[in-house]
Design a protein around this motif. Structure first.
Motif, mmCIF file in Angstrom:
data_model
loop_
_atom_site.group_PDB
_atom_site.id
_atom_site.type_symbol
_atom_site.label_atom_id
_atom_site.label_comp_id
_atom_site.label_asym_id
_atom_site.label_seq_id
_atom_site.Cartn_x
_atom_site.Cartn_y
_atom_site.Cartn_z
ATOM 1 N N GLN A 8 -8.937 -11.574 -15.433
ATOM 2 C CA GLN A 8 -8.500 -10.222 -15.722
ATOM 3 C C GLN A 8 -9.646 -9.503 -16.415
ATOM 4 O OE1 GLN A 8 -4.982 -10.262 -18.087
ATOM 5 N NE2 GLN A 8 -3.670 -10.695 -16.345
ATOM 6 N N GLN A 9 -9.709 -8.176 -16.245
ATOM 7 C CA GLN A 9 -10.788 -7.427 -16.873
ATOM 8 C C GLN A 9 -10.653 -7.410 -18.390
ATOM 9 O OE1 GLN A 9 -10.831 -3.615 -14.839
ATOM 10 N NE2 GLN A 9 -12.891 -4.065 -14.186
ATOM 11 N N GLN A 10 -9.429 -7.293 -18.884
ATOM 12 C CA GLN A 10 -9.220 -7.235 -20.325
ATOM 13 C C GLN A 10 -8.280 -8.356 -20.711
ATOM 14 O OE1 GLN A 10 -7.627 -3.366 -20.968
ATOM 15 N NE2 GLN A 10 -9.550 -2.331 -20.555
ATOM 16 N N LYS A 13 -4.204 -8.073 -21.616
ATOM 17 C CA LYS A 13 -3.635 -6.809 -21.152
ATOM 18 C C LYS A 13 -3.541 -6.829 -19.634
ATOM 19 C CE LYS A 13 -5.392 -4.020 -24.934
ATOM 20 N NZ LYS A 13 -6.175 -2.850 -25.307
ATOM 21 N N THR A 15 -3.755 -5.561 -15.945
ATOM 22 C CA THR A 15 -4.704 -4.624 -15.360
ATOM 23 C C THR A 15 -4.471 -4.536 -13.857
ATOM 24 O OG1 THR A 15 -7.036 -4.126 -15.052
ATOM 25 C CG2 THR A 15 -6.469 -6.435 -15.179
#
Length: 79
Positions: A8-10, A13, A15
């Motif tokens: 995941q990019q963050q 969180k 996304t």
């Protein structure tokens, strides 16, 4: 031989994007700088760097996305 990871990019969180990343190597373990990595369904192509590493951001989907790995003079691999 191809090593592929998704992240995941963050962290922590949700996304709309995932990142497919890895290192392109041949059967002897030698890196393949300049190899092409294509996700045709997503209309995305990236090129491996001088160390054979790549990173490809893609929109998250419930559909499977086939990724094609290719290098001049070698047979393409789809995963």
């Amino acid at each position: 031989m191809t090593q592929v990871n998704t992240q995941q990019q963050q962290k922590g969180k949700p996304t709309d994007m995932i990142i497919i990343q890895g290192t392109i190597v041949d059967t002897k373990g030698e890196t393949l700088p300049g190899a092409h990595i294509a996700a045709k369904e997503a209309d995305m192509v990236v090129v491996a760097n001088e160390n054979g590493a790549f990173s490809m951001p893609l929109k998250r989907s419930n559909k499977k996305i086939a990724v094609e790995f290719s290098f001049v003079g070698m047979k393409s691999v789809v995963k």
